[in-house]
Design a protein around this motif. Structure first.
Motif, short mmCIF file in Angstrom:
data_model
loop_
_atom_site.label_atom_id
_atom_site.label_comp_id
_atom_site.label_asym_id
_atom_site.label_seq_id
_atom_site.Cartn_x
_atom_site.Cartn_y
_atom_site.Cartn_z
N SER A 29 0.69 -0.99 -0.40
CA SER A 29 -0.13 0.67 -0.03
C SER A 29 1.30 1.57 0.20
CB SER A 29 -1.38 -0.01 1.34
OG SER A 29 0.36 -0.03 2.64
N ARG A 31 2.89 4.30 -1.47
CA ARG A 31 2.56 5.63 -2.48
C ARG A 31 3.72 5.51 -3.29
NH1 ARG A 31 -0.76 10.46 0.76
NH2 ARG A 31 -2.33 9.29 1.33
N ARG A 35 1.23 5.37 -9.35
CA ARG A 35 0.22 4.85 -9.21
C ARG A 35 -1.15 5.08 -8.67
NH1 ARG A 35 1.97 0.62 -4.34
NH2 ARG A 35 3.43 -0.41 -5.88
N ARG A 36 -2.12 4.63 -8.96
CA ARG A 36 -3.23 5.92 -8.68
C ARG A 36 -3.71 4.84 -7.99
NH1 ARG A 36 -5.73 5.02 -14.85
NH2 ARG A 36 -5.06 3.44 -14.02
N PRO A 37 -4.64 5.59 -6.95
CA PRO A 37 -5.07 4.27 -5.72
C PRO A 37 -6.10 3.17 -6.28
CG PRO A 37 -5.84 6.82 -5.80
CD PRO A 37 -5.56 6.68 -6.74
N THR A 38 -6.39 3.22 -8.07
CA THR A 38 -7.13 1.92 -8.18
C THR A 38 -6.24 0.97 -8.57
OG1 THR A 38 -7.39 3.46 -10.08
CG2 THR A 38 -10.25 3.48 -8.12
N ASP A 39 -5.19 1.11 -8.69
CA ASP A 39 -4.59 0.74 -9.73
C ASP A 39 -4.31 -1.14 -8.61
OD1 ASP A 39 -4.16 1.78 -11.69
OD2 ASP A 39 -1.64 3.12 -11.30
N LEU A 40 -3.96 -2.19 -9.57
CA LEU A 40 -3.52 -3.28 -8.44
C LEU A 40 -2.17 -2.96 -8.80
CD1 LEU A 40 -4.94 -5.95 -10.32
CD2 LEU A 40 -5.99 -5.18 -8.09
#
Length: 82
Positions: A29, A31, A35-40
């Protein structure tokens, strides 16, 4: 071992309310730029066996470990524990 004082305090406070669990498969997790919050995210490499092997250092009494690992799970699972 930074979490040992916290673990010891939780066990000392009420070992009957502690369950052993894991957040496998350990998503990373952190940052990361781009990387977007919705990316795996790739999985964070964690050796669960090594972490489990630390349990006796956090909970030295075998009877309390059994409470945490076995007895406290009764009622939370759909199968009978023996």
């Amino acid at each position: 071992m930074r979490c040992r004082p916290l673990g010891a305090a939780l066990v000392a406070a009420n070992p009957q309310r502690i369950l052993w669990a894991t957040n496998w498969p350990h998503p990373d997790s952190a940052r990361v730029p781009g990387r977007r919050p919705t990316d795996l995210a790739p999985l964070f490499p964690t050796d669960d066996g090594r972490v489990f092997d630390l349990l006796p250092t956090w909970v030295p009494e075998a009877s309390v470990r059994r409470t945490i690992l076995v007895e406290n799970r009764r009622g939370f699972t759909a199968f009978e524990l023996s």
